[in-house]
Design a protein around this motif. Structure first.
Motif, PDB file in Angstrom:
ATOM      1  N   LYS A  41       0.958  -1.162   0.089  1.00 30.39           N
ATOM      2  CA  LYS A  41      -0.021   0.040  -0.194  1.00 30.39           C
ATOM      3  C   LYS A  41       0.768   1.175  -0.126  1.00 30.39           C
ATOM      4  O   LYS A  41       0.273   2.335  -0.177  1.00 30.39           O
ATOM      5  N   GLN A  72      -6.691  -8.115   0.039  1.00 32.30           N
ATOM      6  CA  GLN A  72      -7.514  -6.912   0.030  1.00 32.30           C
ATOM      7  C   GLN A  72      -6.544  -5.660  -0.001  1.00 32.30           C
ATOM      8  O   GLN A  72      -6.687  -4.893  -0.915  1.00 32.30           O
ATOM      9  N   HIS A  75      -5.179  -5.370  -3.730  1.00 28.08           N
ATOM     10  CA  HIS A  75      -6.057  -4.850  -4.563  1.00 28.08           C
ATOM     11  C   HIS A  75      -6.167  -3.314  -4.290  1.00 28.08           C
ATOM     12  O   HIS A  75      -6.306  -2.706  -5.261  1.00 28.08           O
ATOM     13  N   GLU A  76      -6.377  -2.704  -3.119  1.00 29.48           N
ATOM     14  CA  GLU A  76      -6.000  -1.509  -2.796  1.00 29.48           C
ATOM     15  C   GLU A  76      -4.889  -1.128  -3.364  1.00 29.48           C
ATOM     16  O   GLU A  76      -4.859   0.157  -3.889  1.00 29.48           O
ATOM     17  N   SER A  78      -3.112  -2.111  -5.956  1.00 36.65           N
ATOM     18  CA  SER A  78      -3.404  -1.976  -7.570  1.00 36.65           C
ATOM     19  C   SER A  78      -4.214  -0.604  -7.854  1.00 36.65           C
ATOM     20  O   SER A  78      -3.969  -0.019  -8.786  1.00 36.65           O
ATOM     21  N   GLN A  79      -5.262  -0.523  -7.159  1.00 35.91           N
ATOM     22  CA  GLN A  79      -6.099   0.697  -7.443  1.00 35.91           C
ATOM     23  C   GLN A  79      -5.133   1.948  -7.135  1.00 35.91           C
ATOM     24  O   GLN A  79      -5.425   2.799  -8.217  1.00 35.91           O
ATOM     25  N   GLY A  80      -4.476   1.854  -6.259  1.00 32.91           N
ATOM     26  CA  GLY A  80      -3.438   3.118  -6.037  1.00 32.91           C
ATOM     27  C   GLY A  80      -2.609   3.329  -7.206  1.00 32.91           C
ATOM     28  O   GLY A  80      -2.142   4.407  -7.730  1.00 32.91           O
ATOM     29  N   ILE A  82      -3.085   2.025 -10.151  1.00 32.96           N
ATOM     30  CA  ILE A  82      -3.728   2.667 -11.601  1.00 32.96           C
ATOM     31  C   ILE A  82      -4.061   4.071 -11.527  1.00 32.96           C
ATOM     32  O   ILE A  82      -3.700   4.792 -12.357  1.00 32.96           O
ATOM     33  N   GLN A  83      -4.324   4.510 -10.407  1.00 28.49           N
ATOM     34  CA  GLN A  83      -4.748   5.986 -10.267  1.00 28.49           C
ATOM     35  C   GLN A  83      -3.489   6.778 -10.542  1.00 28.49           C
ATOM     36  O   GLN A  83      -3.523   7.974 -11.038  1.00 28.49           O
TER      37      GLN A  83
END
Length: 153
Positions: A41, A72, A75-76, A78-80, A82-83
């Motif tokens: 993260k 989890q 996943h978080e 990965s989302q970061g 991408i952002q």
């Protein structure tokens, strides 16, 4: 000279960044900026800063554990990542190996090494040989394991 950002974690059980750097050094001449953070993260901010400051592309390495909370967190992260790509307009190649992807430590280590090397080759192609990637479209490439192959030949 192109510069590749390398962001890895202390949580990982394999030094995938070292493997990827070795692979890239065999393929081309690039500069590196390497930063290590505690966990997955923490990768998005580090990768974003690298892209904004001096890197052309970033490889983000992580090895999430086998528990639900680890998945989890991955996943978080990965989302970061991408952002961060969307915010900077530059690529981040996510290189995650989940600890439950292989049944033994030896197989996990092999998977991590293969995935790091194959993604390093992807970074090389993204930077210097994008036409090679186009030719690979639809061929079922898999980083770290056997390729799936195309459905239609």
């Amino acid at each position: 000279m192109a510069k590749v950002g390398i962001a890895d974690t202390t949580f990982a059980r394999v030094d995938m960044a070292k493997i990827a750097k070795e692979e890239l050094k065999q393929l081309c001449s690039v500069g590196f900026r390497h930063e290590t953070v505690p966990g997955v993260k923490d990768l998005p901010l580090t990768a974003k800063n690298m892209l904004e400051e001096d890197c052309d592309i970033v490889m983000a390495f992580g090895m999430p554990g086998p528990e639900d909370i680890d998945k989890q967190c991955a996943h978080e992260a990965s989302q970061g990542l991408i952002q961060a790509q969307l915010m900077t307009g530059k690529r981040i190649v996510e290189v995650f190996v989940h600890e439950d992807e292989a049944p033994t430590d030896k197989e996990l280590e092999k998977l991590a090494e293969e995935r790091a090397r194959e993604h390093a080759r992807n970074v090389y192609r993204l930077l210097f040989k994008p036409d090679k990637l186009r030719k690979m479209a639809g061929t079922g490439q898999r980083e770290g394991g056997p390729d799936a192959g195309p459905l239609r030949r």
